[in-house]
Design a protein around this motif. Structure first.
Motif, PDB file in Angstrom:
ATOM      1  N   GLY A 156       0.800  -1.215   0.000  1.00  0.00           N
ATOM      2  CA  GLY A 156       0.000   0.000   0.000  1.00  0.00           C
ATOM      3  C   GLY A 156       0.833   1.264   0.000  1.00  0.00           C
ATOM      4  O   GLY A 156       2.047   1.238   0.173  1.00  0.00           O
ATOM      5  N   PRO A 157       0.139   2.407  -0.240  1.00  0.00           N
ATOM      6  CA  PRO A 157       0.828   3.693  -0.343  1.00  0.00           C
ATOM      7  C   PRO A 157       1.594   4.090   0.919  1.00  0.00           C
ATOM      8  O   PRO A 157       2.703   4.606   0.825  1.00  0.00           O
ATOM      9  N   ASN A 158       1.035   3.819   2.093  1.00  0.00           N
ATOM     10  CA  ASN A 158       1.738   4.224   3.303  1.00  0.00           C
ATOM     11  C   ASN A 158       3.058   3.485   3.457  1.00  0.00           C
ATOM     12  O   ASN A 158       4.052   4.054   3.892  1.00  0.00           O
ATOM     13  N   HIS A 159       3.041   2.243   3.053  1.00  0.00           N
ATOM     14  CA  HIS A 159       4.248   1.435   3.094  1.00  0.00           C
ATOM     15  C   HIS A 159       5.338   2.070   2.231  1.00  0.00           C
ATOM     16  O   HIS A 159       6.500   2.151   2.623  1.00  0.00           O
ATOM     17  N   THR A 160       4.928   2.514   1.043  1.00  0.00           N
ATOM     18  CA  THR A 160       5.891   3.126   0.129  1.00  0.00           C
ATOM     19  C   THR A 160       6.449   4.415   0.710  1.00  0.00           C
ATOM     20  O   THR A 160       7.651   4.680   0.628  1.00  0.00           O
ATOM     21  N   ILE A 161       5.575   5.220   1.325  1.00  0.00           N
ATOM     22  CA  ILE A 161       6.039   6.481   1.906  1.00  0.00           C
ATOM     23  C   ILE A 161       7.033   6.202   3.035  1.00  0.00           C
ATOM     24  O   ILE A 161       8.094   6.830   3.127  1.00  0.00           O
ATOM     25  N   LEU A 162       6.713   5.218   3.879  1.00  0.00           N
ATOM     26  CA  LEU A 162       7.627   4.875   4.972  1.00  0.00           C
ATOM     27  C   LEU A 162       8.972   4.405   4.431  1.00  0.00           C
ATOM     28  O   LEU A 162      10.028   4.782   4.936  1.00  0.00           O
ATOM     29  N   ALA A 163       8.910   3.580   3.377  1.00  0.00           N
ATOM     30  CA  ALA A 163      10.159   3.113   2.769  1.00  0.00           C
ATOM     31  C   ALA A 163      10.962   4.296   2.243  1.00  0.00           C
ATOM     32  O   ALA A 163      12.186   4.348   2.389  1.00  0.00           O
ATOM     33  N   GLY A 164      10.262   5.290   1.653  1.00  0.00           N
ATOM     34  CA  GLY A 164      10.929   6.487   1.148  1.00  0.00           C
ATOM     35  C   GLY A 164      11.584   7.274   2.268  1.00  0.00           C
ATOM     36  O   GLY A 164      12.711   7.760   2.139  1.00  0.00           O
ATOM     37  N   VAL A 165      10.863   7.393   3.383  1.00  0.00           N
ATOM     38  CA  VAL A 165      11.415   8.112   4.535  1.00  0.00           C
ATOM     39  C   VAL A 165      12.674   7.403   5.032  1.00  0.00           C
ATOM     40  O   VAL A 165      13.715   8.026   5.280  1.00  0.00           O
ATOM     41  N   ALA A 166      12.600   6.077   5.143  1.00  0.00           N
ATOM     42  CA  ALA A 166      13.753   5.306   5.610  1.00  0.00           C
ATOM     43  C   ALA A 166      14.944   5.501   4.679  1.00  0.00           C
ATOM     44  O   ALA A 166      16.072   5.755   5.129  1.00  0.00           O
ATOM     45  N   ALA A 167      14.687   5.416   3.372  1.00  0.00           N
ATOM     46  CA  ALA A 167      15.774   5.571   2.400  1.00  0.00           C
ATOM     47  C   ALA A 167      16.368   6.974   2.488  1.00  0.00           C
ATOM     48  O   ALA A 167      17.586   7.151   2.453  1.00  0.00           O
ATOM     49  N   SER A 168      15.505   8.001   2.622  1.00  0.00           N
ATOM     50  CA  SER A 168      15.994   9.376   2.735  1.00  0.00           C
ATOM     51  C   SER A 168      16.905   9.525   3.939  1.00  0.00           C
ATOM     52  O   SER A 168      17.996  10.102   3.846  1.00  0.00           O
ATOM     53  N   GLN A 169      16.464   8.985   5.074  1.00  0.00           N
ATOM     54  CA  GLN A 169      17.268   9.091   6.295  1.00  0.00           C
ATOM     55  C   GLN A 169      18.625   8.420   6.098  1.00  0.00           C
ATOM     56  O   GLN A 169      19.662   8.979   6.449  1.00  0.00           O
ATOM     57  N   LEU A 170      18.589   7.246   5.503  1.00  0.00           N
ATOM     58  CA  LEU A 170      19.831   6.495   5.309  1.00  0.00           C
ATOM     59  C   LEU A 170      20.807   7.274   4.439  1.00  0.00           C
ATOM     60  O   LEU A 170      21.974   7.465   4.783  1.00  0.00           O
ATOM     61  N   PHE A 171      20.296   7.762   3.294  1.00  0.00           N
ATOM     62  CA  PHE A 171      21.204   8.432   2.368  1.00  0.00           C
ATOM     63  C   PHE A 171      21.650   9.791   2.897  1.00  0.00           C
ATOM     64  O   PHE A 171      22.793  10.201   2.686  1.00  0.00           O
ATOM     65  N   ASN A 172      20.769  10.487   3.621  1.00  0.00           N
ATOM     66  CA  ASN A 172      21.195  11.755   4.234  1.00  0.00           C
ATOM     67  C   ASN A 172      22.291  11.511   5.259  1.00  0.00           C
ATOM     68  O   ASN A 172      23.257  12.275   5.360  1.00  0.00           O
ATOM     69  N   ALA A 173      22.129  10.418   6.012  1.00  0.00           N
ATOM     70  CA  ALA A 173      23.149  10.089   7.004  1.00  0.00           C
ATOM     71  C   ALA A 173      24.485   9.789   6.313  1.00  0.00           C
ATOM     72  O   ALA A 173      25.545  10.267   6.742  1.00  0.00           O
TER      73      ALA A 173
END
Lengths: 345, 254
Positions: A156-173
């Motif tokens: 579902g869409p929320n899952h995708t958004i959460l995955a995006g947030v996780a990826a953003s955090q990882l790459f920003n770090a």
């Protein structure tokens, strides 16, 4: 306010597109004329017709070169970048069913910055690999991670958004880690400036590449516009209307990732355009994607060209990063959306 | 069109939700699906409509295995009305009902007279024709339900699956909607909570318990004191009503 979108809708869209095209032409002309060294509009016009081969007016070569080689290509790339980001925003808001979705929710910009930092600071692939390619690679790495985390395109869409947030955090770090451990002050500043976006270095080859990508992506999205409408009430509802949900999601996510990665690798991560513009477009032409997508593209193009002019005007002798300007306009708009998105009783 | 399910099994992780369900719905029949909460009504409906893929078993609509039919072609014949839907998008009633024409239109085709007629007819059927320009967000729960049924009708399906379509509706519209579904010239399977409504409007009733078919037959055959006590854990009396051809259930407080 709601639109009954069939009656007279097509005529209104054509009118809207014509008007916005005229505005865009004026905006591009203004962007070409205005700068540290102002050039009269007449000279701008004649320089362009000279280059195209229609006229052979006597224009100072330096002016003609500034108009054609520096400013016109820059203004047109700005227009295409604005159009592209706005299309991505419209698509993602529909697919993720989230009014606050924008091109960078899939972690694409964070990935691009990590890729760029690898090139600027670590010097990976020095010589062979340019900054743009590094950013492009990083952007797609982030997209692949999000696709993997969100279990293909089936969840579902929320899952995708959460995955995006996780990826953003990882790459920003990762980006911060590389900059703080390996970079010097100048490199950190370069990275920072690049991240906020700039049209400074763009030339005609960038325009040609971006034009191809934007047109191809817009065509695919228009082709799928009907299916996007069917997502109004969610994935399962779209499936009940005969939409091959998993395939459409995957194709459109890939399209937005390609478009965003291309734009980010060229001009940096320019925020808020993808968030704000689709909302404005929806207000003007209604929610149906057959109209929303072209309208978003036009508004995004005009918005970005004007933002670019503004970024050159607000501080003399110095260019303010374009992302600063779009955010200064975007944040108040964001607040209005939040305010209006309150649950209604 | 007939709907035939053969040995459907479906579950999440290790929990089986639909276990070995087989049933047959004749063309034009209205079949009620009843059962306590969590008995697998919604899941079974989704399997029948092709929205979920069974782990084993198959569904045939008009003799064709639906797993072999493309999604779009299937949606021209089969409509599905969800229990409750929501959106943040600012759409009108007419916009929503027009979505029902999605499976009939190619990617770039214009809006045809046939499409418009189907939409107008569907809005008429649910008594919402005068509201077509109203914003969907401003509708009440019951009105939204009717608009969604109109959207399903605009698909001009031959089979319709409805997941508790009478939720949120007042008694007048509950009866109205179910009478319409029964009188429509199509095959329908309706998940229902209200046993009396099921008895009133369904030709046959399927009782689900823990994912399996517990009983299947006409309302008189199925709605017995024994079944109600064992499946629904209520004490009830079944009373015949003078002049009515369906049983009526009177629940006891004990």
């Amino acid at each position: 306010m709601a639109y009954d979108t069939s009656e007279g809708g097509a005529a209104r869209l054509v009118l809207f597109l014509c008007l916005s095209l005229i505005v865009l032409i004026f905006a591009v002309a203004a962007a070409t004329a205005i700068g540290d060294y102002n050039i009269p509009l007449r000279t701008v016009f004649l320089s362009v017709t000279n280059e195209v081969g229609l006229t052979s007016a006597g224009i100072a070569p330096i002016e003609q070169s500034v108009v054609w080689n520096l400013r016109l290509s820059r203004a047109l790339v700005a227009a295409l970048a604005g159009a592209g980001l706005a299309i991505c925003g419209a698509i993602l808001q529909a697919l993720l069913r989230n009014t606050l979705a924008e091109p960078f929710v899939l972690g694409v910009s964070a990935g691009a910055s990590t890729g760029a930092v690898c090139v600027i600071v670590l010097g990976i692939g020095a010589g062979g690999l340019s900054l743009s390619l590094g950013a492009f690679g990083g952007a797609f790495a982030a997209f692949a991670l999000v696709a993997l985390l969100s279990n293909g395109a089936t969840s579902g869409p929320n899952h995708t958004i959460l995955a995006g947030v996780a990826a953003s955090q990882l790459f920003n770090a990762l980006t911060s880690y590389i900059v703080t451990t390996s970079g010097n002050a100048q490199q950190a500043r370069d990275v920072m400036f690049w991240l906020l976006g700039s049209f400074g270095g763009v030339r005609w080859p960038d325009f040609q590449l971006l034009l191809g990508v934007v047109i191809a992506c817009l065509a695919i999205c228009i082709w799928m516009a009907r299916s996007l409408d069917a997502f109004t009430f969610g994935d399962e509802d779209a499936a009940a209307l005969g939409v091959p949900v998993a395939r459409i999601r995957l194709v459109l996510f890939a399209v937005t990732a390609l478009l965003t990665a291309t734009i980010v690798s060229m001009v940096g991560a320019i925020g808020f355009v993808g968030l704000v513009v689709p909302h404005a477009a929806r207000y003007l032409v209604g929610p149906l994607h057959m109209r929303l997508l072209p309208a978003s593209a036009m508004i995004g193009a005009v918005f970005m060209v004007i933002a670019d002019i503004t970024s050159r005007l607000i501080a003399t002798q110095q260019t303010v990063p374009i992302g600063v300007v779009t955010a200064l306009v975007g944040v108040p708009f964001f607040a209005i959306i939040l305010y209006r998105a309150r649950p209604q009783t | 069109m007939s709907v035939v399910a053969k040995n459907l099994i479906w579950g999440v992780k290790r929990r089986t939700i639909v276990s070995d369900v087989s049933l047959m719905v004749a063309p034009g029949e209205t079949v009620g699906l009843i059962g306590p909460n969590g008995s697998g009504k919604s899941s079974l409906l989704r399997l029948l409509a092709g929205l979920k893929r069974p782990m084993s078993g198959q569904v045939e609509i008009n003799g064709q295995d639906i797993a072999q039919v493309p999604r779009k072609a299937l949606s021209r014949q089969v409509a599905f009305v969800q229990q409750s839907v929501a959106t943040d998008t600012n759409v009108t009633v007419a916009d929503v009902v027009r979505l029902g024409r999605t499976p009939h239109r190619s990617a770039l085709a214009g809006w045809s007279e046939g499409d418009e007629a189907a939409v107008a007819h569907a809005l008429d059927r649910v008594d919402m024709a005068s509201r077509r320009k109203q914003a969907w967000q401003t509708l009440s729960g019951g009105e939204r339900q009717r608009v969604h049924i109109a959207r399903a009708l605009a698909q001009t399906p031959q089979v319709m699956f409805l997941d508790e379509p009478t939720n949120h509706l007042d008694i007048h519209h509950q009866i109205e909607i179910l009478r319409m579904v029964r009188d429509l010239d199509l095959t329908s399977v309706v998940a229902l909570h209200d046993l009396n409504l099921a008895a009133m409007f369904c030709n046959r009733i399927v009782v689900l318990e823990a994912g399996a078919v517990r009983a299947c037959g006409t309302p008189e055959e199925v709605l017995t004191q024994k079944t109600l006590r064992e499946v629904f854990r209520v004490t009830a009396q079944i009373v015949g009503m003078p002049g009515a051809d369906h049983p009526h259930i009177r629940f006891s407080p004990e």
